[in-house]
Scaffold this motif. Structure first.
Motif, PDB file in Angstrom:
ATOM      1  N   ILE A  33       0.832  -1.202   0.000  1.00  0.00           N
ATOM      2  CA  ILE A  33       0.000   0.000   0.000  1.00  0.00           C
ATOM      3  C   ILE A  33       0.870   1.259   0.000  1.00  0.00           C
ATOM      4  O   ILE A  33       1.769   1.418   0.823  1.00  0.00           O
ATOM      5  CB  ILE A  33      -0.962   0.013   1.195  1.00  0.00           C
ATOM      6  N   VAL A 113      -0.376  -8.061   3.847  1.00  0.00           N
ATOM      7  CA  VAL A 113      -0.484  -6.658   3.458  1.00  0.00           C
ATOM      8  C   VAL A 113       0.602  -5.861   4.177  1.00  0.00           C
ATOM      9  O   VAL A 113       0.887  -6.105   5.353  1.00  0.00           O
ATOM     10  CB  VAL A 113      -1.897  -6.102   3.763  1.00  0.00           C
ATOM     11  N   VAL A 114       1.214  -4.942   3.451  1.00  0.00           N
ATOM     12  CA  VAL A 114       2.241  -4.064   4.012  1.00  0.00           C
ATOM     13  C   VAL A 114       2.019  -2.670   3.461  1.00  0.00           C
ATOM     14  O   VAL A 114       1.674  -2.504   2.288  1.00  0.00           O
ATOM     15  CB  VAL A 114       3.664  -4.583   3.687  1.00  0.00           C
ATOM     16  N   GLY A 115       2.191  -1.652   4.308  1.00  0.00           N
ATOM     17  CA  GLY A 115       1.968  -0.295   3.839  1.00  0.00           C
ATOM     18  C   GLY A 115       2.829   0.713   4.579  1.00  0.00           C
ATOM     19  O   GLY A 115       3.274   0.469   5.707  1.00  0.00           O
ATOM     20  N   THR A 123      -3.038  -0.172   6.241  1.00  0.00           N
ATOM     21  CA  THR A 123      -2.697  -1.556   6.580  1.00  0.00           C
ATOM     22  C   THR A 123      -3.388  -1.977   7.873  1.00  0.00           C
ATOM     23  O   THR A 123      -3.943  -3.078   7.967  1.00  0.00           O
ATOM     24  CB  THR A 123      -1.171  -1.717   6.706  1.00  0.00           C
ATOM     25  N   ALA A 136       0.070  -8.770   8.530  1.00  0.00           N
ATOM     26  CA  ALA A 136       0.158  -7.367   8.118  1.00  0.00           C
ATOM     27  C   ALA A 136       1.396  -6.727   8.733  1.00  0.00           C
ATOM     28  O   ALA A 136       1.781  -7.052   9.860  1.00  0.00           O
ATOM     29  CB  ALA A 136      -1.086  -6.606   8.544  1.00  0.00           C
ATOM     30  N   SER A 138       2.798  -2.762   9.250  1.00  0.00           N
ATOM     31  CA  SER A 138       2.456  -1.345   9.142  1.00  0.00           C
ATOM     32  C   SER A 138       3.662  -0.475   9.472  1.00  0.00           C
ATOM     33  O   SER A 138       4.233  -0.583  10.558  1.00  0.00           O
ATOM     34  CB  SER A 138       1.295  -1.027  10.096  1.00  0.00           C
TER      35      SER A 138
END
Length: 222
Positions: A33, A113-115, A123, A136, A138
């Protein structure tokens, strides 16, 4: 190998997504992200690096909800523009795009998911509001201190810079107290320390955070 896909969210919104493919069988899928600067060359390089680590990595163009093709740099005007667009796009609709991006890489197995920056906040929201993520990571998500009442649906690891002008350490402490079971790491760095295109880049902190993220992914994605 990389491609640009056209995806459609559940509300009918069509948007682009940058897809970076690993050379062999993927370890799993990974939604990457963006910061407030769009899917620019840096975000593409981040996705490429995760693909080199074996993940089918996809980076959805969340600013397409405002205008397609936004690609900002890091000077003062770009920061101002990025903040303005982020405010117009909001945090709710992008979750629909993130969910569609996750579905696009689900054939690779478990999905993480990584952001970063705004993506770090999204995230956390994705991990707490969306189903289907296994893990995840973050990075320096602003405002998470005000979102600690949310409960994650998957394991989450956090990375913050102790010199971050935008995220006070009392917010980080609030997160730690609300979720003592989640790993929260603080580095001797400022906001954006993972981005090698920014003046705040801190290579050692970025390296350690990346190693921790990859190890966390391996634990929870296999």
């Amino acid at each position: 190998m990389a491609d640009t896909l056209k995806l459609k969210a559940s509300d009918g919104h069509a948007f682009d997504a940058y897809l970076a493919q690993p050379s062999g069988k993927p370890r799993g899928g990974l939604v990457v992200i963006q910061e407030i600067f769009g899917v620019n060359s840096h975000m593409k390089s981040v996705a490429d690096a995760f693909a080199e680590d074996g993940y089918l990595a996809i980076c959805p163009a969340l600013y397409d909800r405002y205008k397609p093709g936004i690609d900002l740099g890091y000077d003062e005007d770009d920061v101002t523009e990025g903040r303005e667009i982020r405010a117009k796009v909001g945090n709710d609709d992008p979750l629909l795009d993130i969910a569609a991006a996750a579905d696009a890489v689900r054939s690779a197995g478990r999905v993480g998911v990584v952001g970063y920056c705004w993506g770090g906040t999204l995230t956390w929201l994705a991990a707490t509001k969306l189903d289907g993520f296994s893990v995840a990571s973050s990075y320096y998500g602003g405002g998470i201190g005000g979102l600690v009442d949310l409960q994650p649906k998957c394991p989450v690891i956090f990375h913050f810079g102790e010199q971050d002008h935008a995220i006070p350490m009392d917010e980080v402490e609030k997160l730690r107290q609300a979720h003592p079971d989640l790993p929260v790491h603080v580095y001797p760095a400022g906001h954006g320390f993972n981005c090698d295109a920014r003046g705040s880049y801190e290579p050692k902190s970025a390296e350690i955070a990346r190693e921790r993220t990859l190890e966390f992914f391996k634990q929870h994605m296999g």
